[in-house]
Scaffold this active site. Structure first.
Site, PDB file in Angstrom:
ATOM      1  NE  ARG A  24     133.307  71.345  74.020  1.00 50.50           N
ATOM      2  CZ  ARG A  24     133.096  70.154  73.480  1.00 50.50           C
ATOM      3  NH1 ARG A  24     132.165  69.348  73.981  1.00 50.50           N
ATOM      4  NH2 ARG A  24     133.771  69.742  72.437  1.00 50.50           N
ATOM      5  CB  THR A 135     143.771  69.254  72.402  1.00 48.66           C
ATOM      6  OG1 THR A 135     143.236  69.224  71.072  1.00 48.66           O
ATOM      7  CG2 THR A 135     143.253  70.479  73.136  1.00 48.66           C
ATOM      8  CE  LYS A 160     143.018  72.125  68.485  1.00 54.07           C
ATOM      9  NZ  LYS A 160     141.813  72.063  67.634  1.00 54.07           N
ATOM     10  CE  LYS A 162     141.030  73.174  72.053  1.00 52.85           C
ATOM     11  NZ  LYS A 162     140.099  73.586  70.987  1.00 52.85           N
ATOM     12  CG  ASP A 190     141.354  76.366  69.126  1.00 57.59           C
ATOM     13  OD1 ASP A 190     140.766  77.433  68.838  1.00 57.59           O
ATOM     14  OD2 ASP A 190     140.784  75.256  69.113  1.00 57.59           O
ATOM     15  CD  GLU A 218     141.163  75.502  65.552  1.00 58.91           C
ATOM     16  OE1 GLU A 218     140.103  74.883  65.406  1.00 58.91           O
ATOM     17  OE2 GLU A 218     142.235  74.943  65.890  1.00 58.91           O
ATOM     18  CB  CYS A 295     137.654  65.388  65.658  1.00 55.65           C
ATOM     19  SG  CYS A 295     139.042  65.261  66.823  1.00 55.65           S
ATOM     20  CG  ASP A 320     142.861  69.191  65.954  1.00 55.64           C
ATOM     21  OD1 ASP A 320     143.435  68.555  66.857  1.00 55.64           O
ATOM     22  OD2 ASP A 320     141.939  70.007  66.176  1.00 55.64           O
ATOM     23  CG  ASP A 322     143.279  65.772  69.692  1.00 58.66           C
ATOM     24  OD1 ASP A 322     142.129  65.844  69.231  1.00 58.66           O
ATOM     25  OD2 ASP A 322     143.757  66.638  70.448  1.00 58.66           O
TER      26      ASP A 322
END
Length: 355
Positions: A24, A135, A160, A162, A190, A218, A295, A320, A322
């Site tokens: 998304r 992230t 992290k 994406k 991730d 992840e 989260c 995590d 953030d």
């Protein structure tokens, strides 16, 4: 201290930059705040994040679940009777974990207020400070490198990253980020379920061969594909983190028994709150499997509750949280102190908000 009323309200916060994953794209947080009022004048607060692509919940479904199922089930109950309260909360409606999480947080907030102690101390009080990652949304390589350098400039030592929307380009993205930020920065990757098992093994192997030295990957494959998770975990050297594959304590036990991951990511929006999150953490700890606390796109309200839980547990070794760092401004004051990568618990009772 008995529950007198429960109310819901909107909580909104614009993001600094759009949040993009394989699932998304989000420009602003639109969540639900829950307030529980007691007969002696105390107020507890929680928050639910509608994340339809993960929990199946929407703004309307969360509000409806709280007002028509959860509220009638727990009205008049004593806050100190946690076990009974949580049993009634859990059985009030099937699933709807984010709705339950918001109410669970508010109950624990009130319970800690009742005992005049910060929530993290009530839950175990293991530490007072946490260090979170931040992230890096999936974008074109140049933009991700730019965002990574900006995060490092803000003081974040753990990123992290994406990926998962473009498997062929994911190796290039991570390699470019590693070259830009240097070896002293910790990188987590991730995929948000974006790869097939064979793609995951190939991509992770390429990242290992390229010397990217990533800490973990992840949820590389679809949450329901436990055989795929087993395959990836068995055929890579990098630690595999199960996220969407774990909602409950039973899910965690299955992951452990099947050796389908090396680490479990606990998110209150998935578990239904702190009470169920404790069960997952304890099962993992008993099986020598560390946990991350994560989260969704949440404001300081629910991320603060997650921080209290994380601070209380020895087996939560990765943070995590953030959400507040991604927001342009905080919708509420109080709670733990979020200073970019550092989260510090205070001595304020409960979660720490003045309402």
């Amino acid at each position: 201290m008995k529950i007198k009323d429960i109310k819901v309200a909107k909580v909104e916060a614009p993001l600094i930059t759009p949040f993009k994953t394989a699932l998304r794209t989000v420009h602003s947080i639109h969540n639900i705040a829950v307030y529980i009022y007691t007969d002696d004048g105390q107020v507890g607060i929680g928050e639910a994040a509608p994340t339809a692509v993960i929990t199946g919940e929407t703004f309307g479904s969360i509000t409806h679940a709280i007002e028509h199922y959860i509220k009638p089930a727990i009205m008049g109950l004593d806050i100190a009777d946690i076990v009974h309260l949580m049993e009634r909360l859990d059985t009030s409606i099937y699933q709807n974990t984010s709705a339950k999480a918001a109410v669970d947080m508010a109950i624990y907030d009130l319970c800690a207020q009742h005992y005049q102690t910060p929530l993290y101390k009530l839950l175990g009080g293991y530490r007072k400070e946490l260090t979170t990652d931040i992230t890096i949304s999936v974008n074109e390589t140049e933009e991700m490198v730019k965002d990574s350098l900006a995060a490092v400039a803000r003081g974040f030592q753990i990123l992290k990253v994406k990926v998962g929307k473009d498997p062929l380009g994911d190796v290039k993205r991570v390699v470019a980020i590693r070259q830009a930020v240097g070896q002293h920065i910790t990188l987590r990757v991730d995929a948000n379920q974006g790869w097939t098992p064979k793609q995951a093994v190939q991509i992770i192997g390429a990242l290992e061969d390229a010397g990217t030295n990533i800490e973990l990957v992840e949820q590389p494959v679809h949450y329901s594909n436990l055989a795929g998770m087993q395959y990836v975990t068995a055929n890579t050297l990098t630690n595999i983190l199960a996220d969407e594959s774990v909602f409950s304590a039973r899910d965690a036990l299955t992951i452990i028994e099947k050796r389908a991951a090396d680490i479990i990511n606990i998110k209150l929006m998935k578990t239904g709150g702190i009470h169920q999150a404790q069960k997952i953490c304890h099962i993992a700890e008993a099986n020598d499997m560390p946990c991350m606390i994560g989260c969704m796109l949440e404001t300081k309200i629910s991320v603060s509750a997650a921080a209290h839980f994380a601070a209380s547990q020895k087996n939560i070794t990765m943070i995590d949280l953030d959400g507040p760092s991604l927001c342009l401004k905080d919708p509420i004051t109080g709670g733990p102190i979020f200073d970019n990568a550092r989260i510090t618990m205070t001595d304020a009772v409960g979660i720490g908000f003045s309402i």
